[in-house]
Design a protein around this motif. Structure first.
Motif, PDB file in Angstrom:
ATOM      1  N   ARG A  15      -3.183 -19.467   9.820  1.00 53.60           N
ATOM      2  CA  ARG A  15      -4.498 -19.272  10.413  1.00 53.60           C
ATOM      3  C   ARG A  15      -5.568 -19.422   9.347  1.00 53.60           C
ATOM      4  NH1 ARG A  15      -1.871 -14.558   9.933  1.00 53.60           N
ATOM      5  NH2 ARG A  15      -2.945 -12.793   9.027  1.00 53.60           N
ATOM      6  N   TYR A  16      -6.706 -19.898   9.784  1.00 59.14           N
ATOM      7  CA  TYR A  16      -7.877 -20.059   8.932  1.00 59.14           C
ATOM      8  C   TYR A  16      -8.603 -18.721   8.860  1.00 59.14           C
ATOM      9  CZ  TYR A  16     -12.512 -21.792   7.550  1.00 59.14           C
ATOM     10  OH  TYR A  16     -13.707 -21.998   6.928  1.00 59.14           O
ATOM     11  N   ILE A  17      -9.095 -18.359   7.679  1.00 57.92           N
ATOM     12  CA  ILE A  17      -9.784 -17.080   7.480  1.00 57.92           C
ATOM     13  C   ILE A  17     -11.269 -17.351   7.191  1.00 57.92           C
ATOM     14  CG2 ILE A  17      -9.790 -14.885   6.221  1.00 57.92           C
ATOM     15  CD1 ILE A  17      -7.147 -15.407   7.626  1.00 57.92           C
ATOM     16  N   ALA A  31      -4.327 -18.067   5.735  1.00 59.54           N
ATOM     17  CA  ALA A  31      -3.213 -17.128   5.667  1.00 59.54           C
ATOM     18  C   ALA A  31      -2.010 -17.794   6.314  1.00 59.54           C
ATOM     19  CB  ALA A  31      -3.559 -15.839   6.402  1.00 59.54           C
ATOM     20  N   TYR A  32      -0.840 -17.441   5.811  1.00 65.04           N
ATOM     21  CA  TYR A  32       0.378 -17.904   6.466  1.00 65.04           C
ATOM     22  C   TYR A  32       1.341 -16.732   6.600  1.00 65.04           C
ATOM     23  CZ  TYR A  32       1.575 -18.637   1.496  1.00 65.04           C
ATOM     24  OH  TYR A  32       1.751 -18.484   0.142  1.00 65.04           O
ATOM     25  N   ASP A  33       1.927 -16.659   7.799  1.00 66.29           N
ATOM     26  CA  ASP A  33       2.907 -15.625   8.120  1.00 66.29           C
ATOM     27  C   ASP A  33       4.289 -16.271   8.065  1.00 66.29           C
ATOM     28  OD1 ASP A  33       0.958 -13.549   8.859  1.00 66.29           O
ATOM     29  OD2 ASP A  33       0.504 -14.880  10.531  1.00 66.29           O
ATOM     30  N   GLY A  86      -1.451 -15.965   1.401  1.00 65.51           N
ATOM     31  CA  GLY A  86      -2.556 -16.878   1.650  1.00 65.51           C
ATOM     32  C   GLY A  86      -2.729 -17.875   0.529  1.00 65.51           C
ATOM     33  N   THR A  87      -3.582 -18.858   0.790  1.00 66.14           N
ATOM     34  CA  THR A  87      -3.889 -19.862  -0.211  1.00 66.14           C
ATOM     35  C   THR A  87      -5.321 -20.339  -0.013  1.00 66.14           C
ATOM     36  OG1 THR A  87      -3.053 -21.860  -1.313  1.00 66.14           O
ATOM     37  CG2 THR A  87      -3.074 -21.882   1.103  1.00 66.14           C
ATOM     38  N   GLU A  92     -10.857 -28.899   4.176  1.00 63.33           N
ATOM     39  CA  GLU A  92     -10.657 -28.176   5.435  1.00 63.33           C
ATOM     40  C   GLU A  92      -9.270 -28.375   6.027  1.00 63.33           C
ATOM     41  OE1 GLU A  92     -13.723 -29.618   8.026  1.00 63.33           O
ATOM     42  OE2 GLU A  92     -12.966 -31.651   8.022  1.00 63.33           O
ATOM     43  N   VAL A  93      -8.515 -29.312   5.477  1.00 58.49           N
ATOM     44  CA  VAL A  93      -7.159 -29.583   5.952  1.00 58.49           C
ATOM     45  C   VAL A  93      -6.251 -29.736   4.741  1.00 58.49           C
ATOM     46  CG1 VAL A  93      -5.676 -31.187   7.221  1.00 58.49           C
ATOM     47  CG2 VAL A  93      -8.005 -30.781   7.998  1.00 58.49           C
TER      48      VAL A  93
END
Length: 126
Positions: A15-17, A31-33, A86-87, A92-93
């Motif tokens: 998801r984008y934060i 973020a990545y889960d 997260g990173t 944007e991509v």
């Protein structure tokens, strides 16, 4: 490390934060889960991580380290381990892929690949 076919599966959601991002400064935070699922019949331990992070301009950075989020979890058979990290990208991509270095209770080391996944600001991919 040998590539044994141990039944460990990795699932990723991203998801984008927006609250931590600043697109006008080329700061895009994601973020990545991660779910690491042990589908085998013996415990495994996650020892190391290796990430290849690629931004939209094709620039890559590699991240290697011990464990994940400060842990080297032991994952019993039939269970899963979840964490969020997260990173930061300059575009944007982007995408990430990599592997986890794992070990069985008997000390057999193996790599669990993490298939490429996309990081994208909403609306950036058409």
């Amino acid at each position: 490390m040998m590539n044994h076919d141990f039944p460990v599966r990795v699932e990723v959601t991203t998801r984008y934060i927006p609250d931590h991002s600043a697109p006008d400064e080329q700061r895009y935070v994601f973020a990545y889960d991660i779910i690491v699922r042990n589908e085998g019949d013996e415990p495994v331990q996650l020892l190391t991580r290796h990430w290849i992070i690629t931004d939209g301009d094709g620039k890559t950075q590699e991240v290697r380290g011990e464990g994940v989020v400060g842990e080297q979890p032991v994952i019993p058979p039939g269970t899963e381990y979840r964490y969020t990290s997260g990173t930061l990208l300059n575009t944007e991509v982007g995408s990430m892929q990599g592997s986890f270095g794992m070990q069985t209770a008997e000390g057999i080391e193996f790599n669990t690949p993490i298939a490429p996944f996309t990081l994208a600001q909403p609306g950036a991919l058409h």
